[in-house]
Design a protein around this motif. Sequence first.
Motif, PDB file in Angstrom:
ATOM      1  N   GLN A 110       3.769  13.650  20.620  1.00  0.00           N
ATOM      2  CA  GLN A 110       4.579  12.436  20.542  1.00  0.00           C
ATOM      3  C   GLN A 110       5.559  12.370  21.708  1.00  0.00           C
ATOM      4  O   GLN A 110       5.726  11.319  22.324  1.00  0.00           O
ATOM      5  CB  GLN A 110       5.333  12.449  19.218  1.00  0.00           C
TER       6      GLN A 110
ATOM      7  N   GLN B 258       8.158   8.212  12.371  1.00  0.00           N
ATOM      8  CA  GLN B 258       7.470   6.975  12.714  1.00  0.00           C
ATOM      9  C   GLN B 258       8.229   5.774  12.156  1.00  0.00           C
ATOM     10  O   GLN B 258       7.661   4.733  11.886  1.00  0.00           O
ATOM     11  CB  GLN B 258       6.061   6.986  12.108  1.00  0.00           C
TER      12      GLN B 258
ATOM     13  N   ARG C 273      -4.139   7.884  15.771  1.00  0.00           N
ATOM     14  CA  ARG C 273      -4.659   6.620  15.259  1.00  0.00           C
ATOM     15  C   ARG C 273      -3.558   5.569  15.255  1.00  0.00           C
ATOM     16  O   ARG C 273      -3.744   4.442  15.704  1.00  0.00           O
ATOM     17  CB  ARG C 273      -5.201   6.808  13.841  1.00  0.00           C
ATOM     18  N   ASN C 274      -2.391   5.970  14.738  1.00  0.00           N
ATOM     19  CA  ASN C 274      -1.295   5.006  14.676  1.00  0.00           C
ATOM     20  C   ASN C 274      -0.882   4.537  16.055  1.00  0.00           C
ATOM     21  O   ASN C 274      -0.599   3.365  16.266  1.00  0.00           O
ATOM     22  CB  ASN C 274      -0.081   5.623  13.969  1.00  0.00           C
TER      23      ASN C 274
ATOM     24  N   SER D  56       1.242   8.431   2.853  1.00  0.00           N
ATOM     25  CA  SER D  56       1.010   9.828   3.193  1.00  0.00           C
ATOM     26  C   SER D  56       0.355   9.958   4.569  1.00  0.00           C
ATOM     27  O   SER D  56       0.375  11.018   5.166  1.00  0.00           O
ATOM     28  CB  SER D  56       0.139  10.486   2.139  1.00  0.00           C
ATOM     29  N   LEU D  57      -0.215   8.854   5.018  1.00  0.00           N
ATOM     30  CA  LEU D  57      -0.844   8.902   6.344  1.00  0.00           C
ATOM     31  C   LEU D  57       0.197   8.765   7.450  1.00  0.00           C
ATOM     32  O   LEU D  57      -0.066   9.059   8.594  1.00  0.00           O
ATOM     33  CB  LEU D  57      -1.887   7.799   6.480  1.00  0.00           C
ATOM     34  N   GLU D  58       1.357   8.265   7.072  1.00  0.00           N
ATOM     35  CA  GLU D  58       2.383   8.085   8.091  1.00  0.00           C
ATOM     36  C   GLU D  58       2.988   9.434   8.461  1.00  0.00           C
ATOM     37  O   GLU D  58       3.234  10.277   7.619  1.00  0.00           O
ATOM     38  CB  GLU D  58       3.493   7.174   7.555  1.00  0.00           C
ATOM     39  N   VAL D  59       3.203   9.587   9.693  1.00  0.00           N
ATOM     40  CA  VAL D  59       3.802  10.839  10.136  1.00  0.00           C
ATOM     41  C   VAL D  59       5.316  10.645  10.180  1.00  0.00           C
ATOM     42  O   VAL D  59       5.804   9.541  10.406  1.00  0.00           O
ATOM     43  CB  VAL D  59       3.291  11.198  11.540  1.00  0.00           C
ATOM     44  N   GLU D  60       6.021  11.694   9.943  1.00  0.00           N
ATOM     45  CA  GLU D  60       7.467  11.584  10.009  1.00  0.00           C
ATOM     46  C   GLU D  60       7.869  11.229  11.443  1.00  0.00           C
ATOM     47  O   GLU D  60       7.164  11.554  12.391  1.00  0.00           O
ATOM     48  CB  GLU D  60       8.119  12.900   9.569  1.00  0.00           C
TER      49      GLU D  60
ATOM     50  N   ARG E  69      -7.951   8.552  -3.516  1.00  0.00           N
ATOM     51  CA  ARG E  69      -7.033   7.443  -3.350  1.00  0.00           C
ATOM     52  C   ARG E  69      -7.782   6.153  -3.580  1.00  0.00           C
ATOM     53  O   ARG E  69      -8.908   5.993  -3.134  1.00  0.00           O
ATOM     54  CB  ARG E  69      -6.480   7.449  -1.931  1.00  0.00           C
TER      55      ARG E  69
ATOM     56  N   VAL F  97      -3.733  11.440  12.716  1.00  0.00           N
ATOM     57  CA  VAL F  97      -3.039  10.268  12.188  1.00  0.00           C
ATOM     58  C   VAL F  97      -2.097   9.693  13.232  1.00  0.00           C
ATOM     59  O   VAL F  97      -2.036   8.474  13.431  1.00  0.00           O
ATOM     60  CB  VAL F  97      -2.250  10.642  10.911  1.00  0.00           C
TER      61      VAL F  97
ATOM     62  N   PRO G 174       7.967   2.624  14.500  1.00  0.00           N
ATOM     63  CA  PRO G 174       6.828   2.912  15.369  1.00  0.00           C
ATOM     64  C   PRO G 174       6.468   1.725  16.256  1.00  0.00           C
ATOM     65  O   PRO G 174       5.871   1.894  17.290  1.00  0.00           O
ATOM     66  CB  PRO G 174       5.698   3.211  14.397  1.00  0.00           C
TER      67      PRO G 174
ATOM     68  N   VAL H 113       0.835  -1.196   0.000  1.00  0.00           N
ATOM     69  CA  VAL H 113       0.000   0.000   0.000  1.00  0.00           C
ATOM     70  C   VAL H 113       0.869   1.244   0.000  1.00  0.00           C
ATOM     71  O   VAL H 113       1.187   1.794   1.042  1.00  0.00           O
ATOM     72  CB  VAL H 113      -0.965   0.017   1.202  1.00  0.00           C
TER      73      VAL H 113
ATOM     74  N   ASP I 167      -7.302   3.197  -2.419  1.00  0.00           N
ATOM     75  CA  ASP I 167      -7.568   2.411  -1.221  1.00  0.00           C
ATOM     76  C   ASP I 167      -8.133   3.254  -0.090  1.00  0.00           C
ATOM     77  O   ASP I 167      -8.247   2.792   1.037  1.00  0.00           O
ATOM     78  CB  ASP I 167      -6.277   1.728  -0.742  1.00  0.00           C
TER      79      ASP I 167
ATOM     80  N   HIS J  50      -4.989  17.136  11.086  1.00  0.00           N
ATOM     81  CA  HIS J  50      -4.832  15.872  10.379  1.00  0.00           C
ATOM     82  C   HIS J  50      -3.681  15.058  10.927  1.00  0.00           C
ATOM     83  O   HIS J  50      -3.796  13.884  11.223  1.00  0.00           O
ATOM     84  CB  HIS J  50      -4.620  16.163   8.895  1.00  0.00           C
TER      85      HIS J  50
ATOM     86  N   ASN K  19      -1.077   0.693  16.919  1.00  0.00           N
ATOM     87  CA  ASN K  19       0.180  -0.013  17.102  1.00  0.00           C
ATOM     88  C   ASN K  19       0.506  -0.310  18.562  1.00  0.00           C
ATOM     89  O   ASN K  19       1.042  -1.354  18.875  1.00  0.00           O
ATOM     90  CB  ASN K  19       1.334   0.790  16.510  1.00  0.00           C
ATOM     91  N   HIS K  20       0.201   0.612  19.424  1.00  0.00           N
ATOM     92  CA  HIS K  20       0.661   0.426  20.804  1.00  0.00           C
ATOM     93  C   HIS K  20      -0.442   0.384  21.828  1.00  0.00           C
ATOM     94  O   HIS K  20      -0.515  -0.499  22.630  1.00  0.00           O
ATOM     95  CB  HIS K  20       1.613   1.553  21.191  1.00  0.00           C
TER      96      HIS K  20
ATOM     97  N   GLU L 108       0.007   4.037  -1.213  1.00  0.00           N
ATOM     98  CA  GLU L 108      -0.811   5.228  -0.981  1.00  0.00           C
ATOM     99  C   GLU L 108      -0.918   5.550   0.493  1.00  0.00           C
ATOM    100  O   GLU L 108      -1.112   6.687   0.877  1.00  0.00           O
ATOM    101  CB  GLU L 108      -2.220   5.031  -1.556  1.00  0.00           C
ATOM    102  N   GLU L 109      -0.810   4.503   1.267  1.00  0.00           N
ATOM    103  CA  GLU L 109      -0.994   4.661   2.704  1.00  0.00           C
ATOM    104  C   GLU L 109       0.081   5.570   3.304  1.00  0.00           C
ATOM    105  O   GLU L 109      -0.103   6.160   4.341  1.00  0.00           O
ATOM    106  CB  GLU L 109      -0.929   3.282   3.358  1.00  0.00           C
TER     107      GLU L 109
END
Lengths: 542, 737
Positions: B601, A480, B327-328, A474-478, B482, B324, A483, A469, B484, B320, B332-333, A471-472
Motif C-alpha cells: 500500500q 481503507q 482488487r480494491n 470482511s473483504l475490506e482491508v484495514e 456467505r 483483496v 479508499p 452488503v 452474497d 488473501h 477503485n483507482h 458481509e462484504e
Amino acid sequence: MGEDEGPSVTRRTTRSSFATANSTKNDVVERTKSNNICSPSLNDLLYGGAPFDLDVLLANFPGRHPQIHELLQILGPSNTPMLPIFVYGGPSTGKTSIILQLFRHLNRPLVYSSCRTCYSPRILFESVLNQLSHHRKDATNGYSSVKRCEKPSDFVNFLREALVGLVKRLKENMGKSKSSKKRERSIDGHMVYLIFDKLELVRDWDKSSSILPLLFNLDSILNIPEVGLIFISSTPPDTFYSSMGYIEPVPIYFPNYSEDDLRQILVRNQAYPKLYSSFLDAVLRPFCRITRRLDILSAIFSSLFVEYCKPLNDLAIVPNEDLKRKLFSNLQPHISLFLNETFRVLSQSSSGAERTKERELRGSKRKIGMHEESDELDFHMSTSAKYLLISAFLASRNPATLDASLFDSRGGSDGRKKRRKPSETAKGQKEAEEEELLTKGPGSFPLERLLAIFQCITSVAEDFLGEEVQEEDSLEVEGQNGPLMSDVLLQLSSLCNANFIVKGGTCPLEGSTRYRSVVSEDLALKVAKSVKFPLAKYVYRR
Amino acid sequence: MMKTAAAAASVPSRGEPSSDQENGDNSLQPFFILHKAASDKSDRKPSRRRIPSSPASPNKPGKSGDDDSSGDHSHEHLRMEAFQHAWSDIETTIKGVLQSIDSGTFEAIYSWIIESFSIIRTHVSSGLSEIAQAFPAAVDSVSRRLFTGLVLTKNMELFDDLRTFEQLGQFLRSHGCHVANLSSMEFVAKNGIGGCITSLLRQFLATSVDAPDMITLSSWYNDQVNNDTPIILIIDDLERCCGSVLSDFILLLSEWVMKIPVILIIGVATTPDRLRSIIQCEALQCLCPFKFNLGTVAERMDAVVEAILLKQTPGFFISHKVAVFMRNHFVNHGGTLSSFIRALKIACVQHFSMENFSFMLRGLIEEEIQGSKHGLLLKAIYNCASNISPCERNKMDEEAVQKLVAEIAQLKRLHFLWSIVVLCLYEAGKCDELRLLDLLCEALDPEFYASRVPGSFTQETRYTKASSPNDCFTHQHKFTMRKDGFISQAMRKVRDLSESHLLSLLKRWERHTADISEIHEKVKELQHMLKFENYQQVKKDSMEIAKIRGLQSKSNLGRDMKRVNDKASSFLAYLIEKYMQPIECVPSHEIVCFKNVKKLQMALVGDSRRRIQVDLLESHKILSCSCCRNDNILLSSMHDTSIMYSSCQEHGDLINLHDWYQSFKRIFLCPNSKRRHKLKQSPVSKKRKFVDDSEKLSEVVIQSRFCRGVTELQITGLLRMQSKRRPDFVQRVAFGL
C-alpha cells in the motif's frame, strides 16, 4: 461534390502520356524520362478523358441546364476574355463536377486547386505554380515544389511569369495543331482558367486578412486577358466581400435540387430502374423533407435499397401495385430508423462473426444491433472516476447555493431561510434565471467545489453500501477508510482526457481553473446506476 | 524501532533499480524522493540484519560478525537474481496472454481491411491517370466514403491500449500494409491540419518535408513498389483529439481516398456515440464506420490472473489480504491492467527482497520447467548454501533440508489442487460474468477455510477416504457460505444451468482436471450420468409421446435435469471442502506467499502528504539527534519548519500570522520556560522571561527564519498564502493526517 460522373467514367479513355508511365510499375528513372519527354505537354492541364458533346453533358446533369447554359454564355467562345465567376450553392449541388465536366467538353486548359487540400496559403500558391509549370513532387526532387513561395507578392510575380509563358506556348501550340493534327485531343484556344474550389475555407486562414483580397483582385492585378478566374464556394458571395474596392465576380447560383431532379439523378445509373423508381416512390418524399443533399440521400438509399430488395428473388421484375405495397410494408420499420439518424456504425463483417458470436454467448445481453439502448455502461471506469464524474455532473447542473442544503445535514435550516427570500422577489426573475440556465448549458465550477461534492458523495455512498452488503466488509482491508479519496486529481485528468469534463477558461476574479462537465444526463444516470448511487435525488429540478 | 522504520523505507527503493527498465515505474513514487537518503550505503546494514527468517524454516541463519556482510551480500545477489528470473517468466506469460486475446480482433480487422481495400479499388480502377493530377477524382459520393474501423477499447483509461494500437500497427505492417500511427497529440487546434499531415509524411517518407501536403503523399504512394496495398492510419484516441481538426482531416482524406486508398482506424475509449459529439456532421457523412471490440479490461484481467496466479507454478504468490487490496485498488483507482501488473511487480520485488529463502524459488521454478522430481530443488538449495559460505554448509543439516523439500512439494501439490478447484468454480461462474479476481479473493480467505474445516486437513482426508466413493455426489456440505459470496453464486449457477450448458461446463472441467485422476474420474462419471439421463429421457419421451402425456414428461425432464445439476453442485461443494485449501493455511507457505499489505500500500498509494505531515511533526525521529527527544515540547533546537507546523496545529483553518510569529519567537527566546509550562504562557511570565534572557538571536534573524518556514510549508502544500481580503491570516489546507 463531384458525384454525378456516372456513365462517363466508364467511357473515359486513358491518355497516352501519363497512363503508360503510371499504370505499370516502373522505377523512378523511367518516369522522369517520360516526364522530360512530355514536359511541355499542355494536355496535362485538360481535365478528364476524351471530350464529349454538350448533349451528353446536359444529360449527365439533369436539373442543371440553366446553370450550364449560363456558364457557357459567360465563358463565351474560345479566345474571348472573361470576367471572374463566383459559383456558389449548398454542398452537394454539383458545382465542382459541372465546372470540371464543362471544361472537359470545351477542351480548355485549367488549373484546379481545392482550398481543402491546399490548407495554407503557401501550399495553395505552390500547388498552382506546380501545375502551371508541370512540376511533380517526387523522390528525385525531394518532394519539393518548383518554387518556394510564401508571400502573396512572390506568388503574383511567379504566377505572372508562368502564365505569360504558358499563354505563349498555347498560342504556338494552336498554330502547330492547326497545321499538323497529330494529337487526338487538341487544346481549344489560348485561354487558361484558374479554379479555386472550396473558397469558404480561406476565410478561416489567419483571419483571411490578405489572401481573400488577393484572390479576388487577382484578375486586375495580373491584367492578362488570357486568364479566367473561377471561384467555387458553398457560401454566398455576401460572406466574402467587404467593400475592398475590387470588381465583384459574376455570381452564379446553384440552387438545391428539387424532388423531381433528385429522382432523375438517383434513377440514373441504376441497374434496375423500374424497381428503383418504385423504391423511390416510397422513400424519396419523407427523406426530402429532411435533406436535399444528394450525398447523404444516396448513401442512405443505397443501404435502404438493399433492404428493399431482400424479399425479391429476381431484381429485374417490374413490380405491380400489390408487390409494391408488400415491399413498402417490409421497408417501413427501416425507414423510420434511417430517418432518425443518418450515421450508423456497422459491426464487424462476416469474418469476425464467429468471435462476436462467442462474445454474445458470454455477454448475452449486448447485442450488435446499434439501436439497442442498454442501461449498462459498456466501458470500464474505475469507481472513483465514476463518483468524480457524478459529482462533476452535479456541480454543473446544480446551482452552487444549493450545495449546502443537498449535502449538509445541517443545511436544512439554511435552505429554509433562503427559500423565503425568492418568494418575496418577483417571479419574473426566477423565470429569467431558468432561461439563462437553459441557454448557458452546464455551468462551470472550481476544483474545490468538485472535491467537496465528491467527498460528500463518497461518504454517503459508503454508508449506503455498508448497509446493503454487510458481509462484504470482511473483504475490506484495514486502512481503507477513505479508499476513494486518494489520487483524485489523477482521475480528474483522465476524465478531462476522455472529454467528459472540460477545462473551462480561468475565472477572471479568482484566477483558478474552472471545470465544466459535458456528459449527457443519460450517461450520468448510467454511471450512477453502475455504482448504485441515487443520482436523481440530488439533481436539482425546478 | 527507528531502525526498522528506516529499513522499511529502504526496501522498496532497493527494489527500484531493477524496475528501472520500465519507464512507468520511475514516476511512481513521490515517496521515494522524500526518503532517498535511506537507501544510502551506510544505512543498509541495519536493514540486512533485520530481515525476518520464516518461522517454518528448519535452520535459522544464525550469522554473526564478519560473516554477516559477505554472506548476506551473496544472499541478496541470489535473491535479486531469483526475482529477475521469476519476473521475466511472469512477464512473458502476461505478454503471451494479452497477445492471444487481441489476435482474434487483429485478424478480423485485417480481413475487413482487405475487403474494404478491394471495394476502393473497384471504384478507382478506371481513372488511374488522374492520380497524378491535382484534379479531384470525379466519382459519386458513395465511393468517396472513408472506410473507418472503430476499435472500441472499452476503457476510459487509455494507457493499456497504447501498446495494443502499436501492436496492431506492427501486425498490419507485417501483412504488407503501409501503416502510420497518429496520436491525439497531432490533432490539436494549435497546429491545425498541418500537424497531422506533417507527422503522416514523416512516418511514411522518413524525411521531413518542407511544405507537407497530400500531393506529396500521393506521389510517394505511386512511387512505392507495393502500391497495391492500402494505407492504414491508426488514430489511437478519439476522445482526446480536437474535433475540428479531426473533421478537417477526415474531409481532406475523403477527397483523396480515390487516389490514395486510405483506411482509418480510430480507437474509441468510451462509446461510438461519442463520434457524433466530437466530429462535425459533414465529416461524419464521409465515414463508413465498422466497429471492432477489443477484449474488455475485465476479460484481460481474468486471463492474466488465470495465467499468473492459477496456472503458473507457485514461484510467487499473494496472500488473501494482498489480493483483496490489489482488487480494491484496481476497482477503485487503477482501472488499467498496467497498474495491476505494476502492483504485482512491486509485490514480487518486495517479497523476493524480504523473504529469506526466496533464492530457492528459482530452483522451484526450474524444477517445474524440467519436470523432474525433487532433484533440482535439492541441488539448488545446496548450491545456494555452498555459495553462502563453507561453514554455513556444515551447519545445514541434511535432515532439515529433506524436510523442507518435502514441505515444499506438499505445498505445491496442495496449491495445484486449490487452483483446480478455483478454476472449476470460475468456469461455473463465467456465464454469470463472475470475475476471477473476486473469486480468487474469496477462495484465498483463510477464515473462510477455518470456518469450513473444524479439524485438520489430515483428518479430513481420512474421513473422506473412509466414505463411499460416490459420496461426493450426495455430499452435504457442512460449511456455511456467505450469502452474497462469489463461491455460492457460482454453485447456485451450477444448479440452474440448462442441459447444454452443463454439458459444456463438464467438458471444461474435464479439461482442467486432467492431471488429477481422482477428480477427473468423478467428472467423467458426472458426464456419463448426464448422458445416460438424456438417453433415458429420450426413450421415455418417445414412449410417452405415444401415450400423449407430454405435459408430465416435461416436468419429469425438469426434475431429472435438476438431479444431475444438484449432483454437480454438491460435487463442487465436495471439491471445495476437500481440496480448496488457501495457501496461507499450508505450512511453510511464507516462502512463496507475499503477505505484507502495508508495504504494498505504501509503495502503491504513497500518500505523500500524510508522510510529510508525519515527518514534520516527528522530525526528531528522522533526524535522530540527541538534543530534542522530548515529546510534545517544542524546543528551539528543533527544525524551524517542524516547530512552526507543530505550533500551527493549535489554530483553526485561519492562522493569525502575528500570533504565530509570536509563539515562534517565544520558543527561541525563552527555551527554559518551555520545560515548565507548555506553549501557552501567561503574558506576565512571558514578559519576565523576555527580560531575563539575553537576546541571543536578533529579531531580524528570527523573522527571516519564520518567513522561510512559511514558504516551505506553502511549497509542501500545507498552507495557503494570505488573501488580499485578509492580509494578516494564512489558511491551513491540510487537516488531520
